[in-house]
Design a protein around this motif. Structure first.
Motif, short mmCIF file in Angstrom:
data_model
loop_
_atom_site.label_atom_id
_atom_site.label_comp_id
_atom_site.label_asym_id
_atom_site.label_seq_id
_atom_site.Cartn_x
_atom_site.Cartn_y
_atom_site.Cartn_z
N ASN A 168 -65.51 -38.98 28.50
CA ASN A 168 -65.04 -38.19 29.65
C ASN A 168 -63.67 -38.70 30.05
O ASN A 168 -63.44 -39.90 30.10
N GLY A 169 -62.78 -37.76 30.30
CA GLY A 169 -61.44 -38.14 30.74
C GLY A 169 -60.49 -38.52 29.60
O GLY A 169 -59.36 -38.91 29.84
N ALA A 170 -60.94 -38.37 28.36
CA ALA A 170 -60.10 -38.74 27.21
C ALA A 170 -58.90 -37.82 27.05
O ALA A 170 -57.91 -38.18 26.42
N GLY A 171 -59.02 -36.61 27.61
CA GLY A 171 -57.93 -35.65 27.49
C GLY A 171 -58.27 -34.47 26.59
O GLY A 171 -57.37 -33.73 26.17
N LYS A 172 -59.55 -34.28 26.33
CA LYS A 172 -59.96 -33.20 25.42
C LYS A 172 -59.56 -31.84 25.99
O LYS A 172 -58.90 -31.03 25.32
N SER A 173 -59.97 -31.59 27.24
CA SER A 173 -59.61 -30.30 27.85
C SER A 173 -58.10 -30.17 27.99
O SER A 173 -57.54 -29.07 27.87
N THR A 174 -57.45 -31.30 28.24
CA THR A 174 -55.99 -31.29 28.40
C THR A 174 -55.29 -30.86 27.12
O THR A 174 -54.26 -30.17 27.16
N GLN A 202 -63.61 -24.84 30.23
CA GLN A 202 -64.84 -25.53 30.62
C GLN A 202 -65.34 -24.93 31.94
O GLN A 202 -64.55 -24.47 32.75
N ILE A 256 -50.93 -37.66 30.44
CA ILE A 256 -52.33 -37.76 30.02
C ILE A 256 -52.40 -37.84 28.49
O ILE A 256 -53.16 -38.61 27.93
N GLN A 300 -69.88 -31.79 24.21
CA GLN A 300 -70.60 -33.03 24.57
C GLN A 300 -71.75 -33.25 23.61
O GLN A 300 -72.12 -34.37 23.29
N1 LIG Z 1 -55.27 -30.53 37.03
C1 LIG Z 1 -55.18 -31.87 36.90
N2 LIG Z 1 -54.29 -32.59 37.62
C2 LIG Z 1 -54.17 -33.93 37.48
N3 LIG Z 1 -54.92 -34.65 36.60
C3 LIG Z 1 -55.81 -34.00 35.86
C4 LIG Z 1 -56.00 -32.58 35.97
N4 LIG Z 1 -56.96 -32.20 35.09
C5 LIG Z 1 -57.36 -33.34 34.49
N5 LIG Z 1 -56.67 -34.41 34.93
C6 LIG Z 1 -56.81 -35.80 34.47
O1 LIG Z 1 -56.52 -35.85 33.09
C7 LIG Z 1 -57.37 -36.75 32.41
C8 LIG Z 1 -58.02 -36.08 31.23
O2 LIG Z 1 -58.83 -35.01 31.70
P1 LIG Z 1 -59.52 -33.97 30.74
O3 LIG Z 1 -60.12 -32.94 31.61
O4 LIG Z 1 -58.60 -33.53 29.68
O5 LIG Z 1 -60.65 -34.88 30.07
P2 LIG Z 1 -61.83 -34.48 29.08
O6 LIG Z 1 -61.70 -35.34 27.88
O7 LIG Z 1 -61.86 -33.02 28.89
O8 LIG Z 1 -63.09 -34.98 29.92
P3 LIG Z 1 -64.56 -34.32 30.12
O9 LIG Z 1 -65.36 -34.79 28.94
O10 LIG Z 1 -65.04 -34.95 31.38
O11 LIG Z 1 -64.42 -32.84 30.21
C9 LIG Z 1 -58.35 -37.28 33.45
O12 LIG Z 1 -57.90 -38.55 33.86
C10 LIG Z 1 -58.24 -36.27 34.57
O13 LIG Z 1 -58.46 -36.89 35.80
#
Ligand SMILES: Nc1ncnc2c1ncn2[C@@H]1O[C@H](COP(=O)(O)OP(=O)(O)OP(=O)(O)O)[C@@H](O)[C@H]1O
Ligand SMILES: [Mg+2]
Length: 242
Positions: A36-42, A83, A16, A192
């Motif tokens: 959304n889905g950029a990987g911020k939480s990751t 989150q 990711i 957000q």
């Molecule tokens: N536990 C997990 N297992 C597999 N893939 C995951 C998991 N958590 C998140 N992902 C994937 O990792 C990618 C990034 O997710 P992440 O939650 O970091 O995005 P985000 O930028 O925080 O988005 P948001 O604004 O929706 O919170 C997404 O494609 C998501 O589907």
């Protein structure tokens, strides 16, 4: 204070994060924005030891903390507010606060700090005997933020603190974060509510497709038309102007 060097990582074999690099100084607030889905939480999970890191390095005050466990990161003075909703619904407000200090060896200090955070969030004192589930969504978020402060963290990772909060409560949470920064804490936040968050931040970080796209002073990002259009609702304002 915190440095990420070319971090690649993900969940299991799925990648990711594709090269996340940034440095944030002590006693500053940095807001991470991006789609959304950029990987911020990751990114937060990577720092807190909840991600499979394939390569790269994470340094905290110059010390290599790559691939440490959450427990070890707590020991280094890092706290993480994920989150979503994370209180224990059937426990009282007071017991939820106690959980924030569960790893501390000296519970007397924990009780003193519970008293301190209750001074900061008087609502928590008022409802200390209530079950957490009986609080409103905004009050539960305040409880989570307060709980994160129990070990006097030096680095606070806070993911979308304003979700579900009324504008008043958002400002209250932001004020709390500013106060903590002024006391020397370093804060990395995902929001957000990007415009308001950048307005109270020192730095901003734009993340896209698991990569750092921009990293600059928050005032510069706020003034950047490209950022405005993509992430700060500039296109909506433009549409309204027509
Ligand atoms: N536990 C997990 N297992 C597999 N893939 C995951 C998991 N958590 C998140 N992902 C994937 O990792 C990618 C990034 O997710 P992440 O939650 O970091 O995005 P985000 O930028 O925080 O988005 P948001 O604004 O929706 O919170 C997404 O494609 C998501 O589907
Ligand atoms: Mg997220």
């Amino acid at each position: 204070m915190l440095e990420l060097k070319n971090i690649y990582g993900g969940y299991g074999k799925i990648t990711i994060l594709n090269g996340v690099t940034f440095t944030i100084p002590k006693a500053s607030i940095t807001t991470v924005i991006g789609p959304n889905g950029a990987g911020k939480s990751t990114v937060f999970k990577a720092i807190f030891g909840l991600l499979n890191i394939h390569s790269g390095q994470i340094l905290l005050d110059g010390q290599d903390v790559t691939r440490q466990t959450p427990r070890q990161m707590i020991g280094h003075g890092v706290t993480y507010v994920p989150q979503g909703r994370n209180v224990v619904p059937q426990l009282s407000v007071y017991h939820n606060l106690e959980l924030g200090g569960i790893t501390a060896s000296d519970q007397t200090i924990v009780r003193k700090r519970i008293d301190m955070v209750m001074d900061q969030f008087p609502m928590l004192r008022k409802y200390s005997g209530k079950k957490a589930i009986e609080l409103s969504g905004g009050q539960q978020k305040q409880l989570e933020v307060a709980r994160a402060l129990l070990l006097d963290p030096k680095l606070i990772l806070i993911d979308e603190p304003s979700i579900g909060l009324s504008p008043n409560l958002v400002q209250e949470v932001f004020q709390t974060l500013l106060r903590l920064r002024d006391q020397g804490a370093t804060i990395l936040m995902v929001e957000q509510n990007a415009k308001a968050a950048l307005a109270m931040s020192d730095y901003g970080l734009v993340l896209e497709l698991g990569q750092t796209r921009m990293h600059d002073k928050a005032t510069n990002l706020l003034a950047d038309p490209k950022v405005g259009q993509l992430f700060l609702g500039g296109h909506i304002e433009a549409a309204n102007a027509v």
